[in-house]
Design an enzyme around this catalytic site. Structure first.
Site, mmCIF file in Angstrom:
data_model
loop_
_atom_site.group_PDB
_atom_site.id
_atom_site.type_symbol
_atom_site.label_atom_id
_atom_site.label_comp_id
_atom_site.label_asym_id
_atom_site.label_seq_id
_atom_site.Cartn_x
_atom_site.Cartn_y
_atom_site.Cartn_z
ATOM 1 N N ALA A 1 72.537 49.305 -9.643
ATOM 2 C CA ALA A 1 72.656 49.417 -8.544
ATOM 3 C C ALA A 1 71.881 48.088 -8.757
ATOM 4 O O ALA A 1 71.016 47.493 -9.027
ATOM 5 C CB ALA A 1 71.169 50.480 -8.084
ATOM 6 N N ASP A 2 71.611 47.675 -7.064
ATOM 7 C CA ASP A 2 71.120 45.765 -7.100
ATOM 8 C C ASP A 2 71.356 46.338 -4.671
ATOM 9 O O ASP A 2 71.766 46.594 -3.781
ATOM 10 C CB ASP A 2 72.244 45.150 -6.738
ATOM 11 C CG ASP A 2 71.120 43.602 -6.656
ATOM 12 O OD1 ASP A 2 70.471 43.323 -6.909
ATOM 13 O OD2 ASP A 2 72.102 43.163 -5.258
ATOM 14 N N THR A 3 69.677 45.803 -4.121
ATOM 15 C CA THR A 3 69.605 45.773 -3.034
ATOM 16 C C THR A 3 69.392 44.864 -2.497
ATOM 17 O O THR A 3 68.162 43.641 -3.249
ATOM 18 C CB THR A 3 68.134 47.087 -2.868
ATOM 19 O OG1 THR A 3 68.611 47.642 -3.414
ATOM 20 C CG2 THR A 3 67.935 47.061 -1.783
#
Length: 260
Positions: free
Chosen positions: A126-128
């Site tokens: 994931a990446d935010t």
């Protein structure tokens, strides 16, 4: 019992998230996790969390920690990606940038650690990113001047937090399917005085978080937030409800491919 095990996981999840977690968000996430119960036997024995983010690792570990107790033989691993996160932002929306980065992280870990075609494995990455009111992608500030600029942009305004998630699932027959999605939460900051911004950016708080703040940090980053619209856990770093739904759909797709 499975129910008590899941409820225990939710308690750990709330602790991992920190801050004033909305009750509605917890109940909705619990409902989604409960919906995963009939599908647990279809999970591969190896599940990898490809994340270096402490908050995301805490959330995912709290969410997935009951699996070995519910399904015999499941092994949970945390293997941070070494992807440089240097994709070009040109021509990409903030949400698309988060999805592409999440996918690149997952592929790096999959290629490095999952070479055996006959071994079932699930890789979660994931990446935010934070999207400023002007539409710019705000990642982690590099210094006080950078962090100050971010706080000035966000002060008193609505902005968007996008988390891209990539799930790579390989079955024991060697079939592999990848799915990538993103979830968006709107966040409104309080009006911040120059003195508050100066004091805040003098702390260590802004420098390891996208957008320069963490909503889960009571008294620091969390105190800057006045209102949110959408998934709280998404702002922390991982959209639990969307993840569970996407995982069930992915398990169905792999089963159909294995059966065909």
């Amino acid at each position: 019992s499975p129910i008590l095990t899941i409820i225990g996981a939710m308690k750990r999840l709330v602790i991992a998230a920190g801050g004033p977690v909305p009750v509605g968000g917890v109940l909705a996430s619990l409902a989604q996790i409960m919906s995963l119960l009939p599908h647990l036997h279809r999970l591969p024995s190896r599940v990898i969390l490809a994340s270096a983010s402490p908050r995301r690792r805490e959330l995912l570990s709290s969410l997935l920690s009951p699996l070995p107790a519910l399904v015999k033989g499941i092994n949970l691993e945390i293997i941070p990606s070494t992807f440089a996160e240097n994709l070009s932002k040109d021509g990409k929306t903030a949400a698309a940038y988060a999805r592409l980065t999440a996918s690149a992280k997952g592929k790096e870990v999959f290629d490095r650690c999952c070479g055996e075609k006959d071994k079932a494995v699930l890789v979660i990455s994931a990446d935010t990113v934070v999207e400023s009111p002007a539409g710019d992608v705000l990642e982690k500030p590099s210094n006080k001047q950078h962090a100050t600029s971010m706080m000035q942009q966000l002060s008193g305004e609505w902005h968007a937090v996008h988390t891209g998630v990539c799930l790579m699932l390989q079955s024991s027959s060697g079939n592999m399917i990848e799915t990538t999605f993103s979830t968006t939460t709107k966040v409104r900051f309080a009006q911040l005085s120059p003195e508050v911004i100066d004091a805040y950016t003098d702390t260590v708080e802004p420098y390891d978080k996208a957008g320069g703040y963490g909503i889960q940090t009571a008294g620091l980053g969390g105190s800057l937030v006045e209102e949110i619209s959408g998934c709280y856990f998404n702002v922390v770093g991982f959209p639990i409800r969307s993840f569970v739904q996407a995982l069930i759909e992915l398990l169905d797709k792999v089963k159909d491919k294995d059966d065909s």
